[in-house]
Design a protein around this motif. Sequence first.
Motif, PDB file in Angstrom:
ATOM      1  N   GLY A  74      -1.176   9.925  -9.851  1.00 38.78           N
ATOM      2  CA  GLY A  74      -1.523   8.754 -10.648  1.00 38.78           C
ATOM      3  C   GLY A  74      -2.897   8.221 -10.313  1.00 38.78           C
ATOM      4  O   GLY A  74      -3.324   8.223  -9.146  1.00 38.78           O
ATOM      5  N   GLY A  75      -3.593   7.750 -11.317  1.00 39.15           N
ATOM      6  CA  GLY A  75      -4.912   7.164 -11.117  1.00 39.15           C
ATOM      7  C   GLY A  75      -4.845   5.658 -10.993  1.00 39.15           C
ATOM      8  O   GLY A  75      -3.773   5.072 -10.762  1.00 39.15           O
ATOM      9  N   ARG A  76      -5.990   4.987 -11.169  1.00 34.70           N
ATOM     10  CA  ARG A  76      -6.045   3.539 -11.009  1.00 34.70           C
ATOM     11  C   ARG A  76      -5.191   2.832 -12.056  1.00 34.70           C
ATOM     12  O   ARG A  76      -4.562   1.819 -11.766  1.00 34.70           O
ATOM     13  N   ALA A  77      -5.159   3.378 -13.268  1.00 33.32           N
ATOM     14  CA  ALA A  77      -4.342   2.755 -14.314  1.00 33.32           C
ATOM     15  C   ALA A  77      -2.864   2.817 -13.958  1.00 33.32           C
ATOM     16  O   ALA A  77      -2.120   1.842 -14.150  1.00 33.32           O
ATOM     17  N   ALA A  78      -2.414   3.955 -13.441  1.00 33.03           N
ATOM     18  CA  ALA A  78      -1.009   4.089 -13.055  1.00 33.03           C
ATOM     19  C   ALA A  78      -0.679   3.179 -11.874  1.00 33.03           C
ATOM     20  O   ALA A  78       0.395   2.566 -11.823  1.00 33.03           O
ATOM     21  N   VAL A  79      -1.591   3.087 -10.907  1.00 35.92           N
ATOM     22  CA  VAL A  79      -1.377   2.187  -9.769  1.00 35.92           C
ATOM     23  C   VAL A  79      -1.258   0.743 -10.245  1.00 35.92           C
ATOM     24  O   VAL A  79      -0.389  -0.016  -9.798  1.00 35.92           O
ATOM     25  N   PHE A  80      -2.119   0.358 -11.182  1.00 32.85           N
ATOM     26  CA  PHE A  80      -2.062  -1.008 -11.708  1.00 32.85           C
ATOM     27  C   PHE A  80      -0.747  -1.265 -12.435  1.00 32.85           C
ATOM     28  O   PHE A  80      -0.111  -2.312 -12.244  1.00 32.85           O
ATOM     29  N   ARG A  81      -0.343  -0.302 -13.253  1.00 32.01           N
ATOM     30  CA  ARG A  81       0.849  -0.504 -14.075  1.00 32.01           C
ATOM     31  C   ARG A  81       2.129  -0.517 -13.255  1.00 32.01           C
ATOM     32  O   ARG A  81       3.016  -1.361 -13.482  1.00 32.01           O
ATOM     33  N   TYR A  82       2.251   0.408 -12.291  1.00 31.97           N
ATOM     34  CA  TYR A  82       3.523   0.593 -11.608  1.00 31.97           C
ATOM     35  C   TYR A  82       3.618  -0.135 -10.268  1.00 31.97           C
ATOM     36  O   TYR A  82       4.735  -0.313  -9.752  1.00 31.97           O
ATOM     37  N   VAL A  83       2.484  -0.545  -9.687  1.00 33.65           N
ATOM     38  CA  VAL A  83       2.535  -1.165  -8.367  1.00 33.65           C
ATOM     39  C   VAL A  83       1.909  -2.559  -8.376  1.00 33.65           C
ATOM     40  O   VAL A  83       2.565  -3.551  -8.061  1.00 33.65           O
ATOM     41  N   ARG A  84       0.645  -2.640  -8.750  1.00 31.31           N
ATOM     42  CA  ARG A  84      -0.061  -3.910  -8.609  1.00 31.31           C
ATOM     43  C   ARG A  84       0.473  -4.980  -9.567  1.00 31.31           C
ATOM     44  O   ARG A  84       0.701  -6.125  -9.161  1.00 31.31           O
ATOM     45  N   PRO A 121       0.810  -1.228   0.000  1.00 29.14           N
ATOM     46  CA  PRO A 121       0.000   0.000   0.000  1.00 29.14           C
ATOM     47  C   PRO A 121       0.837   1.268   0.000  1.00 29.14           C
ATOM     48  O   PRO A 121       0.369   2.319  -0.427  1.00 29.14           O
ATOM     49  N   ARG A 122       2.080   1.197   0.474  1.00 32.10           N
ATOM     50  CA  ARG A 122       2.919   2.393   0.474  1.00 32.10           C
ATOM     51  C   ARG A 122       3.268   2.813  -0.947  1.00 32.10           C
ATOM     52  O   ARG A 122       3.325   4.004  -1.262  1.00 32.10           O
ATOM     53  N   GLY A 123       3.504   1.831  -1.834  1.00 27.09           N
ATOM     54  CA  GLY A 123       3.762   2.164  -3.230  1.00 27.09           C
ATOM     55  C   GLY A 123       2.549   2.796  -3.888  1.00 27.09           C
ATOM     56  O   GLY A 123       2.673   3.724  -4.706  1.00 27.09           O
ATOM     57  N   ILE A 124       1.370   2.302  -3.540  1.00 27.80           N
ATOM     58  CA  ILE A 124       0.143   2.885  -4.082  1.00 27.80           C
ATOM     59  C   ILE A 124      -0.012   4.324  -3.617  1.00 27.80           C
ATOM     60  O   ILE A 124      -0.383   5.216  -4.395  1.00 27.80           O
ATOM     61  N   ASP A 125       0.296   4.576  -2.329  1.00 26.95           N
ATOM     62  CA  ASP A 125       0.205   5.945  -1.818  1.00 26.95           C
ATOM     63  C   ASP A 125       1.168   6.876  -2.550  1.00 26.95           C
ATOM     64  O   ASP A 125       0.836   8.039  -2.825  1.00 26.95           O
ATOM     65  N   VAL A 126       2.365   6.379  -2.879  1.00 29.10           N
ATOM     66  CA  VAL A 126       3.337   7.206  -3.594  1.00 29.10           C
ATOM     67  C   VAL A 126       2.819   7.570  -4.982  1.00 29.10           C
ATOM     68  O   VAL A 126       2.881   8.732  -5.418  1.00 29.10           O
ATOM     69  N   VAL A 127       2.292   6.567  -5.710  1.00 32.63           N
ATOM     70  CA  VAL A 127       1.787   6.827  -7.053  1.00 32.63           C
ATOM     71  C   VAL A 127       0.619   7.810  -7.005  1.00 32.63           C
ATOM     72  O   VAL A 127       0.531   8.747  -7.812  1.00 32.63           O
ATOM     73  N   ARG A 128      -0.277   7.613  -6.055  1.00 36.30           N
ATOM     74  CA  ARG A 128      -1.420   8.528  -5.944  1.00 36.30           C
ATOM     75  C   ARG A 128      -0.974   9.922  -5.510  1.00 36.30           C
ATOM     76  O   ARG A 128      -1.550  10.934  -5.931  1.00 36.30           O
ATOM     77  N   GLY A 129       0.063   9.987  -4.682  1.00 35.24           N
ATOM     78  CA  GLY A 129       0.565  11.275  -4.264  1.00 35.24           C
ATOM     79  C   GLY A 129       1.133  12.090  -5.412  1.00 35.24           C
ATOM     80  O   GLY A 129       1.125  13.325  -5.379  1.00 35.24           O
ATOM     81  N   TRP A 130       1.619  11.417  -6.437  1.00 34.06           N
ATOM     82  CA  TRP A 130       2.126  12.095  -7.626  1.00 34.06           C
ATOM     83  C   TRP A 130       1.060  12.257  -8.699  1.00 34.06           C
ATOM     84  O   TRP A 130       1.375  12.567  -9.855  1.00 34.06           O
TER      85      TRP A 130
END
Length: 530
Positions: free
Chosen positions: A168-178, A157-166
């Motif tokens: 990023g939407g759900r697509a970016a979270v999926f691509r870069y973290v999940r 979840p920390r990686g997701i928080d970083v992407v969202r903090g910059w």
Amino acid sequence: MRPVRIGWVRLRPARWKPSLSLTLEVAAALAIWELAGRMKWIADGALPAPSAILVRLWIDWADYPPHLAATLTTAAVGFLIGNAIGIVCGTLFAFSPVAERLFRGVNVAIFALPAIAIVPVLVLTLPSDGARIVLAALGCYFTTMTATMVGLASADPRGIDVVRGWGGGRAAVFRYVRLPAAVPAILSGLQVGAPNALLGSILAEFGGGGRWGLGAYLIGSLGRAEPDRLWGIGLVATACAAVGYAAFGLLGRALTGSVRAATLPTGTAALPAPALGRSGRLALAAGAVLMPFALWWGAVAASGLPAMLVKSPLDVFAYLTAGPRAEGVRERLIGALAETLPPSLAGVALGVVAALLLAVLAEAAPRLARLMMPLSLFTQAMPLVALTPILVLVFGRGTAVMLAVTVSVTFFPAYVLLAQGLAAVPQGARDLGRAYGASRWRELRLIALPAAVPHLFAAIRLAAPRAILGVMIAEWLATGTGLGNLLNRARGMLDYGMIWSVAVLSVLVSVALYELVSAAEGAVMRRRGG
């Protein structure tokens, strides 16, 4: 110790010693096996010596190429189809808890369908090699779909928080973290899928009536009282499964380093379920129950096969309630289930415990785990129709043989998932424990095992339906009891109503066990989260 150079050869004692030790251990195991086979210590020769198996393979080798080509071709096609659908559906279910809950009964029903009951229907319905491809795909779908869901939900979840903090939407979270976090789990599903696809293709060959394939070759060899040939076919199938398993294992090790977290996350990033009212939850539960029957009804209507052969849900319901022998049929089903369920539950427990022990050994004593892996692959790839008669000679025709068969079909996929869960623990978390003086066993108990809890529940969910199938196959081939024997007798009498009733009952029990494990997992995870 420093490396020693002798001419052009540079010896590194620290690296050479483990390889030499492993070679000696393998040689010792083969020597013991050779002696046991020569002296007929196990069931009066049911376990041939390795030399006898190799001699038989050399004699029969000209028979193998067309059989291997037929089996591997259909297994490969089914592997690609089943895993592609599994990854797509696993992604959909991970992002849509409503869809996952709605199709949960369908997914478990697909996984729990007894192959020995559906092969004749598939052979009559599908042209050419369709039955082999379908069973190979079914063998891959559920494990890969489950692994994909577990992997996507275990993102940090920390990686997701970083992407969202910059931004990023759900697509970016999926691509870069999940998606990167899910790669190890997906590869573990593909590892299990490789032997499963091969086994599915071989099982379809038993009832397909075809000329070529390892299953057809095995059927033609069963009545010859030549265990060395049966073991030879099994070892060839094991070697093929091992190649697929090792290939995805190497790929996983090559990619895992780039996706592993540096520290241990404090929680998981599972997608929250939508807030549903009481009516919404009831509607979803009703849809989950009705969805398998709706798809079943549609498949029967689309098949165009005679009603004597294929049965709709209403046909099975009428057979069990309004038929001339309905009361006797229900009594036989209940009695058979009472004989099948206890060894199935015991087999789940034994298979998962054995898988957990080997996964822990793989972390604490890798060489010992490597020695046991060929046996694990053999029990996974060896067709049960060939393995069960051998196990009967060793264990007899009682409960022991049912447990042996059940452990053989539940152990391997559970081990792969558990090993992947233990291996995914960040190195930083391990180093922290060692910095405080924790031993390897204490590190496993306090860090690795708690982190692998989601994989443990996923392993139990995979093992429960397979355990029922394993017990039914043992009953069908060996013990003459339970649902497997009832199914075998119904096949002999062309009682398709009973065949479909046994299949439906086994699926319903598997779905019930799956739901119980899921409920237990939810309770444990909520308690840990609290």
